[in-house]
Design an enzyme around this catalytic site. Structure first.
Site, PDB file in Angstrom:
ATOM      1  CE1 TYR A 136      -3.740   2.292   0.649  1.00 43.88           C
ATOM      2  CE2 TYR A 136      -2.684   3.241   2.567  1.00 43.88           C
ATOM      3  CZ  TYR A 136      -3.642   3.449   1.569  1.00 43.88           C
ATOM      4  OH  TYR A 136      -4.378   4.312   1.707  1.00 43.88           O
ATOM      5  CG  ASP A 207       5.643   3.643   1.298  1.00 47.19           C
ATOM      6  OD1 ASP A 207       5.546   4.494   2.145  1.00 47.19           O
ATOM      7  OD2 ASP A 207       4.724   3.586   0.879  1.00 47.19           O
ATOM      8  CE  LYS A 235       1.253   5.029   8.196  1.00 42.20           C
ATOM      9  NZ  LYS A 235      -0.316   4.789   8.407  1.00 42.20           N
TER      10      LYS A 235
HETATM   11  C1  LIG Z   1       3.461   2.262   3.426  1.00 45.21           C
HETATM   12  C2  LIG Z   1       2.688   3.447   3.057  1.00 45.21           C
HETATM   13  N1  LIG Z   1       2.700   4.107   2.483  1.00 45.21           N
HETATM   14  C3  LIG Z   1       1.767   5.325   2.324  1.00 45.21           C
HETATM   15  C4  LIG Z   1       0.657   5.360   3.146  1.00 45.21           C
HETATM   16  C5  LIG Z   1      -0.133   6.493   2.812  1.00 45.21           C
HETATM   17  O1  LIG Z   1       0.014   7.448   3.877  1.00 45.21           O
HETATM   18  P1  LIG Z   1      -1.020   8.499   4.391  1.00 45.21           P
HETATM   19  O2  LIG Z   1      -2.304   7.582   4.999  1.00 45.21           O
HETATM   20  O3  LIG Z   1      -0.618   9.505   5.400  1.00 45.21           O
HETATM   21  O4  LIG Z   1      -1.451   9.042   3.155  1.00 45.21           O
HETATM   22  C6  LIG Z   1       0.604   4.522   4.007  1.00 45.21           C
HETATM   23  C7  LIG Z   1      -0.460   4.657   5.087  1.00 45.21           C
HETATM   24  O5  LIG Z   1      -1.015   3.718   5.926  1.00 45.21           O
HETATM   25  C8  LIG Z   1       1.410   3.416   4.226  1.00 45.21           C
HETATM   26  O6  LIG Z   1       1.270   2.200   5.203  1.00 45.21           O
END
Ligand SMILES: Cc1ncc(COP(=O)(O)O)c(C=O)c1O
Length: 369
Positions: A136, A207, A235
């Site tokens: 994700y 990521d 986060k």
């Molecule tokens: C690995 C990863 N990348 C990107 C995101 C997206 O971040 P946001 O919810 O701040 O848009 C998340 C959200 O949980 C994530 O777990």
């Protein structure tokens, strides 16, 4: 309240997982949090292992984070110009993640991932993006579909090697998979991705929205010793306030406007209160803090093995039960006994510095049959 929310928001929520569909319950109406605990509107207390899905590594309402945010808000802003607060937080990020020579703050992990992908495409002049099944990257995923995207199984280096990497702009990976439950990288997986990307001239994008500053002071790239070309953050770097960031080598980042042609902007990017919360949180995360997270995570893991298979990297963990129904029953039992865990088997539990041995004990007692 839930009825009103159902009328106001699609599915009653502002982010899908909050609907608790995977566990077939109504979500609790939470009103307050402190440390590792939350309280609902009726004053019922829970141990909280959700941790806002990752940002609250210091726990709820940590006094230093709250004080820093209060000071920042009282000082006015945002000002529509660069501030000292952004410079301070960026320096802390760069000290911890030397692969990031230059970075850009934005307001969500989704935005950061989307921007990193656009940058990778601009830098390489290629369109194809390689990602991993079940990963994700925020709802940026919605833009990463079609012929320009190929997804292969996580931890499967051979599957990556079989792709037309000479046409790929980037391989984007959660260095520890966290959105299919926790799946640690196989020993040669991340170094192997680095080698393949180098061989074929495509960028390696980590990521680290979840893993950044959680699995080690410098994130997964430090823990596993692999240097990505670009890193996506979110986060923890915002200490619980809305944040995203992406960064990497200076010459790559200098393709971003106004230094370069890849236009990306944000009214609230680098908001002083967010920067203050991020800085206060990172300052709490010293070596002793990571030892403590490891210790609590390990105690939780050991006890939970009596319930199911546990996967853990530092302070992120998952208990895998046989199926969705078993997980829903487990979730309900814990909730009835005052313990909140993520409302889906595929989300991580997050240990914070504010949790205690008693919280672990209470959880293990609640989890036992
Ligand atoms: C690995 C990863 N990348 C990107 C995101 C997206 O971040 P946001 O919810 O701040 O848009 C998340 C959200 O949980 C994530 O777990």
């Amino acid at each position: 309240m839930i009825e009103a929310a159902r009328d106001l928001f699609p599915g009653g929520v502002n982010s899908p997982v909050r609907a608790y569909r995977a566990v077939g319950q109504d979500p609790p109406a939470l009103a307050r949090g402190r440390g590792g605990h939350v309280w609902d509107a009726e004053g019922r207390e829970y141990v909280d292992w959700v941790g806002a899905f990752g940002p609250l590594v210091a726990g709820h309402a940590h006094p230093e984070v709250v004080a820093a945010v209060e000071r920042a808000l009282a000082a006015g802003g945002p000002f529509g110009v660069t501030t000292e607060a952004e410079v301070r937080l960026a320096r802390l990020v760069r000290e911890r993640m030397p692969s990031i020579e230059r970075l850009r703050f934005c307001t969500s992990g989704t935005e950061a991932a989307m921007s990193a992908v656009r940058l990778a495409r601009a830098a390489t002049g290629r369109r194809l993006l390689v990602k991993f099944e079940g990963a994700y990257h925020g709802h940026a995923d919605a833009l990463m579909t079609g012929p320009d995207l190929m997804a292969v199984p996580y931890n499967d280096l051979e599957a990556v090697a079989a792709l037309p990497l000479d046409e790929a702009a980037a391989v984007i990976v959660e260095p520890v998979a966290g959105n299919v439950g926790v799946v640690p990288p196989a020993p040669d997986f991340l170094p192997g991705l680095r080698r393949l990307c180098d061989r074929h001239g495509c960028l390696l994008v980590f990521d680290e929205v979840i893993t950044g500053f959680r699995v080690a002071p410098g994130g997964a790239q430090e823990r596993y010793g692999v240097r990505p070309d670009l890193t996506v953050l979110g986060k923890i770097v915002g200490g619980g306030l809305p944040v995203g960031a992406y960064g990497g080598r200076a010459e790559l980042m200098d393709l971003v406007a106004p230094a370069g042609p890849v236009y990306q902007a944000g009214t609230l990017a680098g908001h002083p209160a967010v920067m203050a919360a991020g800085e206060a949180t990172l300052r709490l995360l010293d070596e002793a803090a990571y030892r403590r997270l490891e210790q609590l995570g390990s105690a939780l893991e050991e006890g939970l093995r009596a319930v199911g298979r546990v996967e853990r990297v530092g302070s992120m963990l998952t208990v895998f039960l046989e199926d969705e129904a078993a997980f829903a029953a487990f979730h309900r039992r814990l909730r009835e006994r005052g313990v909140l865990i993520p409302p889906s088997q595929w989300e991580c539990w997050f240990v914070s510095l504010a949790h205690t041995e008693e919280d672990v004990q209470r959880t293990l007692e609640a989890a036992a049959g």
